[in-house]
Structures are given as structure tokens and as C-alpha cells.
Design a protein around this motif. Structure first.
Motif, mmCIF file in Angstrom:
data_model
loop_
_atom_site.group_PDB
_atom_site.id
_atom_site.type_symbol
_atom_site.label_atom_id
_atom_site.label_comp_id
_atom_site.label_asym_id
_atom_site.label_seq_id
_atom_site.Cartn_x
_atom_site.Cartn_y
_atom_site.Cartn_z
ATOM 1 N N MET A 1 0.857 -1.198 0.000
ATOM 2 C CA MET A 1 0.000 0.000 0.000
ATOM 3 C C MET A 1 0.886 1.238 0.000
ATOM 4 O O MET A 1 1.846 1.309 0.736
ATOM 5 C CB MET A 1 -0.920 0.011 1.222
ATOM 6 C CG MET A 1 -1.816 1.244 1.303
ATOM 7 S SD MET A 1 -3.042 1.142 2.628
ATOM 8 C CE MET A 1 -4.193 -0.021 1.948
ATOM 9 N N THR B 1 -3.302 3.948 -1.525
ATOM 10 C CA THR B 1 -3.663 3.166 -2.703
ATOM 11 C C THR B 1 -3.042 1.778 -2.603
ATOM 12 O O THR B 1 -1.963 1.602 -2.033
ATOM 13 C CB THR B 1 -3.191 3.840 -4.005
ATOM 14 O OG1 THR B 1 -1.762 3.965 -3.989
ATOM 15 C CG2 THR B 1 -3.807 5.219 -4.158
ATOM 16 N N ARG B 2 -3.747 0.819 -3.147
ATOM 17 C CA ARG B 2 -3.245 -0.556 -3.176
ATOM 18 C C ARG B 2 -3.695 -1.194 -4.481
ATOM 19 O O ARG B 2 -4.851 -1.031 -4.893
ATOM 20 C CB ARG B 2 -3.781 -1.347 -1.987
ATOM 21 C CG ARG B 2 -3.162 -2.722 -1.844
ATOM 22 C CD ARG B 2 -3.576 -3.431 -0.578
ATOM 23 N NE ARG B 2 -4.849 -4.123 -0.699
ATOM 24 C CZ ARG B 2 -5.959 -3.791 -0.088
ATOM 25 N NH1 ARG B 2 -5.978 -2.719 0.700
ATOM 26 N NH2 ARG B 2 -7.071 -4.480 -0.243
ATOM 27 N N PHE B 3 -2.795 -1.921 -5.113
ATOM 28 C CA PHE B 3 -3.109 -2.566 -6.385
ATOM 29 C C PHE B 3 -2.889 -4.069 -6.232
ATOM 30 O O PHE B 3 -1.762 -4.543 -6.180
ATOM 31 C CB PHE B 3 -2.248 -1.984 -7.501
ATOM 32 C CG PHE B 3 -2.488 -0.518 -7.714
ATOM 33 C CD1 PHE B 3 -1.769 0.429 -6.989
ATOM 34 C CD2 PHE B 3 -3.441 -0.091 -8.601
ATOM 35 C CE1 PHE B 3 -2.003 1.783 -7.160
ATOM 36 C CE2 PHE B 3 -3.686 1.267 -8.789
ATOM 37 C CZ PHE B 3 -2.966 2.206 -8.063
ATOM 38 N N ASP B 4 -3.998 -4.798 -6.135
ATOM 39 C CA ASP B 4 -3.952 -6.249 -6.025
ATOM 40 C C ASP B 4 -4.215 -6.836 -7.411
ATOM 41 O O ASP B 4 -5.330 -7.297 -7.719
ATOM 42 C CB ASP B 4 -5.007 -6.755 -5.032
ATOM 43 C CG ASP B 4 -4.754 -6.261 -3.616
ATOM 44 O OD1 ASP B 4 -3.574 -6.023 -3.277
ATOM 45 O OD2 ASP B 4 -5.721 -6.108 -2.857
ATOM 46 N N GLY B 5 -3.206 -6.765 -8.270
ATOM 47 C CA GLY B 5 -3.395 -7.229 -9.638
ATOM 48 C C GLY B 5 -4.468 -6.408 -10.319
ATOM 49 O O GLY B 5 -4.368 -5.184 -10.404
ATOM 50 N N LEU C 1 -7.437 -5.625 -9.293
ATOM 51 C CA LEU C 1 -8.327 -4.890 -8.391
ATOM 52 C C LEU C 1 -7.541 -3.777 -7.703
ATOM 53 O O LEU C 1 -6.554 -4.039 -7.015
ATOM 54 C CB LEU C 1 -8.935 -5.822 -7.346
ATOM 55 C CG LEU C 1 -9.925 -5.185 -6.367
ATOM 56 C CD1 LEU C 1 -11.108 -4.567 -7.107
ATOM 57 C CD2 LEU C 1 -10.401 -6.203 -5.340
ATOM 58 N N ALA C 2 -7.985 -2.540 -7.880
ATOM 59 C CA ALA C 2 -7.316 -1.379 -7.293
ATOM 60 C C ALA C 2 -8.161 -0.805 -6.157
ATOM 61 O O ALA C 2 -9.390 -0.728 -6.263
ATOM 62 C CB ALA C 2 -7.085 -0.310 -8.354
ATOM 63 N N HIS C 3 -7.486 -0.418 -5.078
ATOM 64 C CA HIS C 3 -8.160 0.167 -3.919
ATOM 65 C C HIS C 3 -7.644 1.590 -3.713
ATOM 66 O O HIS C 3 -6.439 1.833 -3.792
ATOM 67 C CB HIS C 3 -7.863 -0.636 -2.650
ATOM 68 C CG HIS C 3 -8.284 -2.059 -2.694
ATOM 69 N ND1 HIS C 3 -9.427 -2.525 -2.104
ATOM 70 C CD2 HIS C 3 -7.697 -3.141 -3.275
ATOM 71 C CE1 HIS C 3 -9.537 -3.825 -2.308
ATOM 72 N NE2 HIS C 3 -8.488 -4.218 -3.018
ATOM 73 N N GLY D 1 -15.759 -7.509 -2.980
ATOM 74 C CA GLY D 1 -14.967 -8.499 -3.701
ATOM 75 C C GLY D 1 -15.822 -9.393 -4.574
ATOM 76 O O GLY D 1 -15.457 -9.700 -5.720
#
Length: 267
Positions: free
Chosen positions: A1, A13-17, A19-21, A201
Motif C-alpha cells: 500500500m 492506494t493498493r493494487f492487487d493485480g 483490483l485497485a483500492h 470483492g
């Protein structure tokens, strides 16, 4: 993050492949949006626009309250001379942040716990779906502060819930609980705060599984639903090319295999 902003109030911000948060992190001020936070929201959107691996976005906030609107210190500074270039710049920066969220090329879901007021409600409404806690308070807030709504507030309310709820909230100052917002169509579903991420999700699973298709559908939805929206014949043509692309991508072999499977299932 990552947390690109320093000082009071920041955006995580977080980028899980695929899916972006993006998370508002200013809990001492009920996650009010500062100018630096607004700029970071725009930078986040720029990355999502460029990175075609991303198929969906989740917008949420730290703590037990989603967003109380624009930071009142910035509003106070702008109020000294509202027509000045500096005041216009400050207010426009906040507007730009949720306009960019609203124009993201991928599906977006907002998680609202506690409440969303004014520009905070604008940010939530700018996303494609809003998930809420049952006791969250969704409040226009402008009338109570004795200022006119801004940022396209009435249009956002009308697009989400129709003319009646838009006027009740924007013109008469009515507020809705999360439960009432779901019943009136302003929000999609309600759940306890700790269940909202899992719900988001599940909702975004298909989009993150096929980001390219999700982006094509989002563009068609934007064109067809508006504002201002288009009549049915125009919608047919908007969808035609994208559907042909998806059918070609799927390929004749995949269709044939599906047909064989369906035939075997009916024997």
C-alpha cells in the motif's frame, strides 16, 4: 500500500493485480477531502486509466466514517473571495477528484460506513455502486451549511435515485440512513462494516477476471445511460461493435464446445 501524500490527510492506494483500492485517510477530520488528497485521487485515477490490467476499483475510508465532504478550512479560505482565481482553483480541485472517479474506465464500488456528506456524498455517488452500513447517514448537507450544492450534486442524486429523492435531499435537506438509501435506490446493498469488503470483492469478481471486457462494458454503459443517455436505437449501435469484438475474441471453437455441452445436458 502506498501513501503518496504527507502531512494531515492522505490517500492510500493498493493494487492487487486487477483490483485497485483507494482509501481516504484523514479520520481526525472524518476523512474530509483536502486539496492534497484531491490531487492524489486524480493521480490514482490516472494510473487506473493507463494500466489496462486493472478491471475494477474499490473506494473506501479509514475509520468509522466515510467522508464529511471538502475540508472546511479550504472552504473557509475560498469563501473569503469566492470569485477569485485561487478560490475557483481550490473548489475545482475537489470537484475534479470525484469527477475523475466518476469517469473511470472500469467498474467502481464505494464502501460507505458511518456517513457521507456534501462532497463526500458526491464522491460516493460518482462510483458505479454504493455499499452502505445500515446505520450510515447519507446527507446532502449543503442546505444545512447555508450554501448552494456544488459539483453537480443534484445531477448525481437524480441519476442515482430519481427526481423525488434528489429534491428531497438537495432542496429540502432530507437525509437517508443506509437502509433507506438501499430501499430508495441510492445504494445497492447494506451490510455491517466488516462485511462490506467481502461484498465488494464478490461484486467485482467478474470484472477483475476480464478487465478488457469490463472496460468495454463500462464505456457502453457510460454512453447509453448518460447523462444524458441515448434512445434504444442508438444503444443498439453502441453495443453492436463491442459485442462483435467479444464474440470474435471468444472464438468459434468456444461456441461449438458450449453448444456440444448444452446438447449433452439435454440427452
Amino acid at each position: 500500500m502506498t501513501a503518496p501524500t504527507s502531512g494531515e490527510g492522505r490517500v492510500l492506494t493498493r493494487f492487487d493485480g486487477p483490483l485497485a483500492h483507494v482509501t481516504l485517510d484523514n479520520p481526525r477530520r472524518r476523512n474530509a477531502i483536502t486539496l492534497s488528497m484531491a490531487r492524489d485521487l486524480v493521480r490514482f485515477c490516472e494510473r487506473v486509466e493507463r494500466d489496462t490490467v486493472i478491471g475494477a476499483v474499490v473506494v473506501d475510508a479509514v475509520g468509522d466514517y466515510f467522508c464529511s465532504g471538502a475540508d472546511t478550512r479550504d472552504l473557509a479560505d475560498a469563501s473569503a473571495d469566492p470569485a477569485s482565481p485561487e478560490a475557483v482553483r481550490r473548489i475545482s480541485a475537489v470537484y475534479d477528484s470525484f469527477v475523475r472517479i466518476g469517469n473511470l474506465p472500469v467498474p467502481s464500488v464505494c464502501l460507505v460506513a458511518g456517513g457521507a456528506v456534501g462532497a463526500g456524498l458526491n464522491l460516493a455517488l460518482a462510483t458505479d455502486l454504493m455499499l452502505v452500513t445500515p446505520d450510515a447517514v447519507l446527507d446532502s448537507g449543503f442546505l444545512a451549511r447555508r450554501i448552494h450544492p456544488g459539483g453537480g450534486h443534484l445531477s448525481l442524486l437524480g441519476s442515482a435515485a430519481g427526481r423525488g429523492p434528489a429534491l428531497a435531499m438537495g432542496l429540502f435537506g432530507a437525509a437517508l440512513t443506509g437502509e433507506e438509501a438501499v430501499r430508495r435506490g441510492l445504494a445497492w446493498e447494506q451490510a455491517p462494516a466488516d462485511e462490506l469488503p467481502a461484498l465488494a470483492g464478490r461484486l467485482t469478481a467478474a470484472a477483475v477476471a476480464d478487465p478488457e471486457l469490463a472496460r468495454r462494458i463500462k464505456e457502453s454503459a457510460r454512453l447509453e445511460l448518460g447523462p444524458p443517455g441515448v434512445p434504444w436505437p442508438a444503444a443498439l449501435e453502441i453495443e453492436r461493435g463491442a459485442q462483435m469484438w467479444s464474440m470474435r475474441r471468444k472464438g468459434e471453437a468456444a461456441w461449438a464446445a458450449r453448444a456440444r455441452g448444452a446438447g449433452e445436458g439435454h440427452r
